[in-house]
Write a protein that holds these residues in place. Structure first.
Motif, PDB file in Angstrom:
ATOM      1  N   LYS A  22       0.824  -1.206   0.000  1.00 54.20           N
ATOM      2  CA  LYS A  22       0.000   0.000   0.000  1.00 54.20           C
ATOM      3  C   LYS A  22       0.862   1.262   0.000  1.00 54.20           C
ATOM      4  O   LYS A  22       0.451   2.302  -0.511  1.00 54.20           O
ATOM      5  CB  LYS A  22      -0.952   0.006   1.192  1.00 54.20           C
ATOM      6  N   TRP A  23       2.075   1.175   0.549  1.00 53.75           N
ATOM      7  CA  TRP A  23       2.961   2.340   0.550  1.00 53.75           C
ATOM      8  C   TRP A  23       3.527   2.595  -0.843  1.00 53.75           C
ATOM      9  O   TRP A  23       3.811   3.747  -1.212  1.00 53.75           O
ATOM     10  CB  TRP A  23       4.073   2.152   1.574  1.00 53.75           C
ATOM     11  N   VAL A  24       3.679   1.536  -1.637  1.00 55.93           N
ATOM     12  CA  VAL A  24       4.048   1.714  -3.046  1.00 55.93           C
ATOM     13  C   VAL A  24       2.917   2.428  -3.776  1.00 55.93           C
ATOM     14  O   VAL A  24       3.145   3.346  -4.580  1.00 55.93           O
ATOM     15  CB  VAL A  24       4.362   0.357  -3.701  1.00 55.93           C
ATOM     16  N   VAL A  25       1.680   1.998  -3.488  1.00 58.11           N
ATOM     17  CA  VAL A  25       0.508   2.638  -4.095  1.00 58.11           C
ATOM     18  C   VAL A  25       0.479   4.122  -3.738  1.00 58.11           C
ATOM     19  O   VAL A  25       0.223   4.978  -4.603  1.00 58.11           O
ATOM     20  CB  VAL A  25      -0.783   1.936  -3.636  1.00 58.11           C
ATOM     21  N   LEU A  26       0.750   4.434  -2.473  1.00 61.49           N
ATOM     22  CA  LEU A  26       0.739   5.834  -2.062  1.00 61.49           C
ATOM     23  C   LEU A  26       1.826   6.622  -2.792  1.00 61.49           C
ATOM     24  O   LEU A  26       1.587   7.751  -3.262  1.00 61.49           O
ATOM     25  CB  LEU A  26       0.946   5.924  -0.546  1.00 61.49           C
ATOM     26  N   ALA A  27       3.021   6.049  -2.916  1.00 63.59           N
ATOM     27  CA  ALA A  27       4.106   6.728  -3.628  1.00 63.59           C
ATOM     28  C   ALA A  27       3.743   6.968  -5.088  1.00 63.59           C
ATOM     29  O   ALA A  27       4.014   8.046  -5.652  1.00 63.59           O
ATOM     30  CB  ALA A  27       5.392   5.909  -3.525  1.00 63.59           C
ATOM     31  N   VAL A  28       3.103   5.985  -5.714  1.00 65.83           N
ATOM     32  CA  VAL A  28       2.687   6.126  -7.106  1.00 65.83           C
ATOM     33  C   VAL A  28       1.617   7.212  -7.240  1.00 65.83           C
ATOM     34  O   VAL A  28       1.657   8.034  -8.169  1.00 65.83           O
ATOM     35  CB  VAL A  28       2.169   4.772  -7.632  1.00 65.83           C
ATOM     36  N   ALA A  29       0.661   7.238  -6.306  1.00 69.93           N
ATOM     37  CA  ALA A  29      -0.398   8.244  -6.348  1.00 69.93           C
ATOM     38  C   ALA A  29       0.170   9.647  -6.139  1.00 69.93           C
ATOM     39  O   ALA A  29      -0.258  10.608  -6.796  1.00 69.93           O
ATOM     40  CB  ALA A  29      -1.459   7.937  -5.292  1.00 69.93           C
ATOM     41  N   VAL A  30       1.127   9.794  -5.225  1.00 64.56           N
ATOM     42  CA  VAL A  30       1.771  11.094  -4.997  1.00 64.56           C
ATOM     43  C   VAL A  30       2.530  11.526  -6.251  1.00 64.56           C
ATOM     44  O   VAL A  30       2.469  12.698  -6.660  1.00 64.56           O
ATOM     45  CB  VAL A  30       2.718  11.035  -3.788  1.00 64.56           C
ATOM     46  N   GLN A 147      -6.810   6.115   5.969  1.00 63.10           N
ATOM     47  CA  GLN A 147      -7.176   6.773   4.715  1.00 63.10           C
ATOM     48  C   GLN A 147      -7.024   8.287   4.777  1.00 63.10           C
ATOM     49  O   GLN A 147      -6.638   8.921   3.801  1.00 63.10           O
ATOM     50  CB  GLN A 147      -8.600   6.391   4.319  1.00 63.10           C
ATOM     51  N   GLY A 148      -7.330   8.892   5.939  1.00 66.51           N
ATOM     52  CA  GLY A 148      -7.161  10.334   6.063  1.00 66.51           C
ATOM     53  C   GLY A 148      -5.711  10.745   5.902  1.00 66.51           C
ATOM     54  O   GLY A 148      -5.378  11.676   5.168  1.00 66.51           O
ATOM     55  N   MET A 149      -4.816  10.023   6.599  1.00 68.29           N
ATOM     56  CA  MET A 149      -3.389  10.323   6.499  1.00 68.29           C
ATOM     57  C   MET A 149      -2.892  10.101   5.079  1.00 68.29           C
ATOM     58  O   MET A 149      -2.170  10.935   4.513  1.00 68.29           O
ATOM     59  CB  MET A 149      -2.621   9.434   7.479  1.00 68.29           C
ATOM     60  N   ALA A 150      -3.270   8.962   4.465  1.00 75.05           N
ATOM     61  CA  ALA A 150      -2.805   8.657   3.118  1.00 75.05           C
ATOM     62  C   ALA A 150      -3.305   9.691   2.112  1.00 75.05           C
ATOM     63  O   ALA A 150      -2.564  10.117   1.211  1.00 75.05           O
ATOM     64  CB  ALA A 150      -3.258   7.254   2.716  1.00 75.05           C
ATOM     65  N   THR A 151      -4.552  10.114   2.267  1.00 76.64           N
ATOM     66  CA  THR A 151      -5.099  11.134   1.377  1.00 76.64           C
ATOM     67  C   THR A 151      -4.364  12.454   1.551  1.00 76.64           C
ATOM     68  O   THR A 151      -4.063  13.156   0.578  1.00 76.64           O
ATOM     69  CB  THR A 151      -6.597  11.324   1.643  1.00 76.64           C
ATOM     70  N   GLY A 152      -4.043  12.798   2.801  1.00 73.81           N
ATOM     71  CA  GLY A 152      -3.302  14.026   3.046  1.00 73.81           C
ATOM     72  C   GLY A 152      -1.928  14.011   2.406  1.00 73.81           C
ATOM     73  O   GLY A 152      -1.492  14.998   1.807  1.00 73.81           O
ATOM     74  N   VAL A 153      -1.231  12.880   2.527  1.00 76.97           N
ATOM     75  CA  VAL A 153       0.091  12.758   1.906  1.00 76.97           C
ATOM     76  C   VAL A 153      -0.037  12.860   0.387  1.00 76.97           C
ATOM     77  O   VAL A 153       0.748  13.562  -0.271  1.00 76.97           O
ATOM     78  CB  VAL A 153       0.757  11.426   2.313  1.00 76.97           C
ATOM     79  N   ARG A 154      -1.019  12.167  -0.182  1.00 83.78           N
ATOM     80  CA  ARG A 154      -1.201  12.226  -1.635  1.00 83.78           C
ATOM     81  C   ARG A 154      -1.520  13.645  -2.087  1.00 83.78           C
ATOM     82  O   ARG A 154      -0.958  14.143  -3.076  1.00 83.78           O
ATOM     83  CB  ARG A 154      -2.327  11.285  -2.070  1.00 83.78           C
ATOM     84  N   GLN A 155      -2.414  14.322  -1.370  1.00 87.79           N
ATOM     85  CA  GLN A 155      -2.817  15.660  -1.763  1.00 87.79           C
ATOM     86  C   GLN A 155      -1.691  16.676  -1.629  1.00 87.79           C
ATOM     87  O   GLN A 155      -1.733  17.740  -2.248  1.00 87.79           O
ATOM     88  CB  GLN A 155      -4.023  16.095  -0.929  1.00 87.79           C
ATOM     89  N   ALA A 156      -0.685  16.349  -0.814  1.00 89.93           N
ATOM     90  CA  ALA A 156       0.476  17.246  -0.725  1.00 89.93           C
ATOM     91  C   ALA A 156       1.201  17.335  -2.058  1.00 89.93           C
ATOM     92  O   ALA A 156       1.940  18.292  -2.308  1.00 89.93           O
ATOM     93  CB  ALA A 156       1.437  16.757   0.367  1.00 89.93           C
TER      94      ALA A 156
END
Length: 422
Positions: A22-30, A147-156
């Motif tokens: 899931k952290w790879v997914v977050l990095a890709v989304a960012v 999800q809130g934290m992950a969304t915040g990181v992505r939106q950064a």
């Protein structure tokens, strides 16, 4: 279901075997949002060069910003429906690559400003996949408490991409021409699309089985707007979007024209606000989920109410006010005006029917894009007629009235249930 139930609602659970991927997914989304923001925000950065090239007035040059903002309005509902039906991986990847190719074509073929505007509109239309696609990826892969934290990181990624565009594109355009800067924008878009397509894979969550079922957009939208609590949530999003884009569009003019702050200093204040916004996008969502888990509606209500305070404080500033006050207010306003968005996106995803997460997010974002395009000029009209004090107090009234209606909805009785069938 009551409004309080909605506040505690959770999306379909993330897959049990998500693990570290899931952290790879977050990095890709960012990465996708950051590179997409280089294209999207870079249009505003390049407007002074187009103004000089084509001999435009300031108002005509600003049509480029209108075009890039209007692009997602034209496409996002259709793209969201495609994401729900076919999955986010290839829809996001292919549209980002198409966005980059369009930037190449614009650099080569934009010999007249109307033609350039047309290509910028198309670039914005392709950009419309990144926000709903990336948020659906977060919903698929992250358990509700993260999800809130992950969304915040992505939106950064959005302000980071804007900062990169501001640092790189003007210098490039100054030394090599704006066409070279647009080529760099195109490269950024294509790289983002390749990274998303290469590294993202779908999760076997509850939405997968419905992926090939077309979403009935009219039925979905009708169900959403008939729902009192969802309607209240969408209204809160509109008010906060108005706050964000009025601040972003007007604060430099306010500092320069009204407070007589030198433009370079005003630029530093604006940069400080954007940096605070990055912290806000991560921090506000984390604080809400950590201290008030599952109560994002209440968090949004307090963001609305608290935001009215620094906006009202702007009316007390004069050219003689200490600069530290302006810096402090800009920092707080940047944190709030940019930081609210992850809270809102996660809540929208949670109220969405499982088969139509991307479509529901796309509908909410489309409404916000309309506000982004319409409200700053209207604020400018109010300022022109009555001054900044009237404009800021009007924004204060909007924020407080919206917070009050969100509070009333929270205390109300049963609501209509959003449809969960296609």
């Amino acid at each position: 279901m009551t409004a309080q139930d909605l506040d505690k609602a959770a999306p379909a659970p993330a897959p049990h075997d998500a693990g570290p991927y899931k952290w790879v997914v977050l990095a890709v989304a960012v990465t996708a949002l950051t590179t997409g923001s280089v294209v999207y925000s870079g249009v505003s950065v390049l407007m002074p060069f187009w103004k000089d090239t084509y001999g435009l007035s300031a108002a005509t040059a600003a049509l480029a910003a209108t075009a890039i903002q209007a692009g997602p309005i034209t496409s996002m509902l259709v793209i969201g429906r495609a994401i729900d039906r076919y999955g986010e991986r290839w829809v996001v990847s292919l549209t980002m690559i198409a966005m980059g190719i369009t930037a190449f074509i614009a650099a080569a073929a934009g010999r007249s400003y109307p033609v350039l505007l047309l290509f910028i509109l198309v670039m914005g239309a392709f950009y419309g996949s990144i926000l709903p696609g990336g948020q659906r990826a977060i919903t698929r892969w992250f358990e509700p408490r993260l999800q809130g934290m992950a969304t915040g990181v992505r939106q950064a990624g959005l302000p980071i991409g804007a900062a990169v565009a501001g640092a790189v594109l003007p210098a490039l355009a100054l030394h090599h021409g704006w066409t070279a800067a647009m080529i760099v924008q195109g490269v950024a878009g294509i790289l983002g699309g390749i990274v998303f397509g290469a590294f993202y894979r779908k999760a076997d969550d509850a939405t997968t089985s419905a992926r090939k079922t077309p979403v009935h957009l009219r039925r979905l939208i009708t169900g959403l707007v008939r729902d009192r609590t969802v309607r209240s949530l969408l209204t809160a999003g509109l008010a906060l979007a108005a706050f964000q884009y009025v601040f972003s569009a007007q604060i430099l003019l306010f500092l320069d024209d009204h407070l007589r702050v030198p433009v370079v200093t005003a630029g530093f204040m604006y940069s400080t606000a954007q940096a605070a916004g990055i912290a806000g996008r991560i921090g506000l969502a984390w604080i809400s989920d950590h201290f008030w888990p599952g109560r994002r509606m209440r968090s949004l209500k307090w963001v609305l109410a608290f935001s009215a305070v620094p906006v009202a404080a702007l009316t007390a500033l004069t050219p003689a006010s200490p600069r530290v006050l302006a810096y402090g207010l800009c920092t707080l306003l940047g944190l709030l005006s940019v930081g609210w968005y992850p809270l809102y996106l996660v809540q929208v995803a949670e109220i969405a029917p499982r088969h139509a997460v991307a479509s529901t997010i796309s509908f909410a974002i489309t409404l916000n894009q309309i506000i982004a395009a319409a409200v700053p000029p209207l604020f400018g009209v109010v300022v022109g007629l009555s001054g900044y004090t009237a404009g800021w107090f009007l924004l204060v009234a909007v924020l407080l009235l919206t917070a009050a209606q969100l509070h009333r909805t929270h205390r109300a009785g049963p609501r209509i249930t959003t449809p969960h069938t296609p």
